[in-house]
Design a protein around this motif. Structure first.
Motif, PDB file in Angstrom:
ATOM      1  N   VAL A  65       0.809  -1.069   0.018  1.00 40.85           N
ATOM      2  CA  VAL A  65       0.025   0.008   0.138  1.00 40.85           C
ATOM      3  C   VAL A  65       0.926   1.278   0.126  1.00 40.85           C
ATOM      4  O   VAL A  65       1.673   1.526   0.777  1.00 40.85           O
ATOM      5  N   ASN A  66       0.750   2.005  -0.915  1.00 42.24           N
ATOM      6  CA  ASN A  66       1.444   3.314  -1.109  1.00 42.24           C
ATOM      7  C   ASN A  66       0.704   4.546  -0.372  1.00 42.24           C
ATOM      8  O   ASN A  66      -0.635   4.245  -0.040  1.00 42.24           O
ATOM      9  N   ASN A  67       1.487   5.529   0.048  1.00 39.51           N
ATOM     10  CA  ASN A  67       0.974   6.542   0.814  1.00 39.51           C
ATOM     11  C   ASN A  67       0.068   6.469   1.700  1.00 39.51           C
ATOM     12  O   ASN A  67      -1.047   7.053   1.814  1.00 39.51           O
ATOM     13  N   ILE A  68       0.352   5.980   2.742  1.00 37.09           N
ATOM     14  CA  ILE A  68      -0.535   5.735   3.778  1.00 37.09           C
ATOM     15  C   ILE A  68      -0.524   6.896   4.544  1.00 37.09           C
ATOM     16  O   ILE A  68      -1.693   7.214   5.026  1.00 37.09           O
ATOM     17  N   SER A  69       0.496   7.559   4.792  1.00 46.81           N
ATOM     18  CA  SER A  69       0.538   8.641   5.902  1.00 46.81           C
ATOM     19  C   SER A  69       1.854   9.551   5.643  1.00 46.81           C
ATOM     20  O   SER A  69       2.840   8.579   5.615  1.00 46.81           O
ATOM     21  N   PRO A  70       1.819  10.511   6.039  1.00 47.27           N
ATOM     22  CA  PRO A  70       3.211  11.376   5.919  1.00 47.27           C
ATOM     23  C   PRO A  70       3.893  11.251   7.387  1.00 47.27           C
ATOM     24  O   PRO A  70       4.992  11.637   7.559  1.00 47.27           O
ATOM     25  N   GLU A  98      -8.996   0.066   7.466  1.00 43.68           N
ATOM     26  CA  GLU A  98      -9.542   1.003   8.243  1.00 43.68           C
ATOM     27  C   GLU A  98      -8.688   1.998   8.892  1.00 43.68           C
ATOM     28  O   GLU A  98      -9.068   3.321   8.974  1.00 43.68           O
ATOM     29  N   ASN A  99      -7.435   1.751   9.231  1.00 41.71           N
ATOM     30  CA  ASN A  99      -6.482   2.688   9.703  1.00 41.71           C
ATOM     31  C   ASN A  99      -5.905   3.725   8.320  1.00 41.71           C
ATOM     32  O   ASN A  99      -5.967   4.740   8.736  1.00 41.71           O
ATOM     33  N   ILE A 100      -6.008   3.231   7.151  1.00 42.72           N
ATOM     34  CA  ILE A 100      -5.677   3.671   6.039  1.00 42.72           C
ATOM     35  C   ILE A 100      -6.674   4.951   5.887  1.00 42.72           C
ATOM     36  O   ILE A 100      -6.626   6.035   5.701  1.00 42.72           O
ATOM     37  N   ASP A 101      -7.890   4.461   5.971  1.00 45.24           N
ATOM     38  CA  ASP A 101      -9.054   5.496   5.893  1.00 45.24           C
ATOM     39  C   ASP A 101      -8.765   6.661   6.763  1.00 45.24           C
ATOM     40  O   ASP A 101      -9.280   7.736   6.554  1.00 45.24           O
ATOM     41  N   TYR A 102      -8.626   6.362   8.135  1.00 45.66           N
ATOM     42  CA  TYR A 102      -8.284   7.565   9.172  1.00 45.66           C
ATOM     43  C   TYR A 102      -7.054   8.267   8.850  1.00 45.66           C
ATOM     44  O   TYR A 102      -7.097   9.475   9.035  1.00 45.66           O
ATOM     45  N   TYR A 103      -6.077   7.760   8.541  1.00 44.70           N
ATOM     46  CA  TYR A 103      -4.853   8.540   8.222  1.00 44.70           C
ATOM     47  C   TYR A 103      -4.828   9.240   6.865  1.00 44.70           C
ATOM     48  O   TYR A 103      -3.708  10.328   6.889  1.00 44.70           O
ATOM     49  N   ILE A 104      -5.854   9.179   6.436  1.00 42.47           N
ATOM     50  CA  ILE A 104      -5.798  10.118   4.926  1.00 42.47           C
ATOM     51  C   ILE A 104      -6.062  11.452   5.222  1.00 42.47           C
ATOM     52  O   ILE A 104      -5.326  12.334   4.702  1.00 42.47           O
TER      53      ILE A 104
END
Length: 116
Positions: A65-70, A98-104
Motif C-alpha cells: 500500500v503506497n501513501n498511507i501517511s506522511p 480502516e487505519n488507512i481510511d483514518y490516516y488520509i
C-alpha cells in the motif's frame, strides 16, 4: 521509493518454511493546495511471504500500500502490528484498511501547515 525499515519473521508449518518480510518505504507525492502543488513525503508498507521447501523458494506472495501517511511513526506502528501478528500479504488490506481510511487526513494536515 526508498526502503526505510525491514522486519522479518519465520514460521514453519508442515515442512514448509514461511519467511515474512514487512517493509516500510518512503516516497514523495504531489498534493494540491491553495498555493498550487506541494511535495509531501509519504510512507507505505509492503508485505512479502516466501514459501521455502528444502531450501528452494516455491512460492512468493506480495502486496503493498503506497501513501498511507506522511507520519512515519503511524506507519511504523502498523508495520510492527503486522509483523507481531504474522499477517500474510493476502490479508494486508483487510487488516490495515480502516487505519488507512483514518490516516488520509494526515495529508490534509500537512497541506494546512504548509499554508501557514
Amino acid at each position: 521509493m526508498v526502503l526505510v525499515e525491514n522486519l522479518t519473521k519465520t514460521d514453519i508449518a508442515d515442512d514448509v518454511k514461511h519467511e515474512y518480510f514487512y517493509r516500510m518505504f518512503k516516497s514523495n507525492i504531489s498534493v494540491d493546495s491553495q498555493d498550487g502543488k506541494i511535495e509531501v513525503q509519504s510512507y507505505g508498507i509492503e508485505v512479502e511471504r516466501q514459501d521455502v521447501i528444502d531450501g528452494c523458494i516455491t512460492n512468493i506472495e506480495r502486496d503493498y500500500v503506497n501513501n498511507i501517511s506522511p507520519q512515519r511513526h503511524k506507519v511504523h506502528n502498523l508495520l510492527k502490528m503486522l509483523c507481531d501478528n504474522l499477517v500474510s500479504p493476502i490479508h494486508l488490506i483487510d487488516v490495515i484498511g480502516e487505519n488507512i481510511d483514518y490516516y488520509i487526513v494526515d495529508f490534509d494536515n500537512v497541506i494546512k501547515e504548509a499554508a501557514y
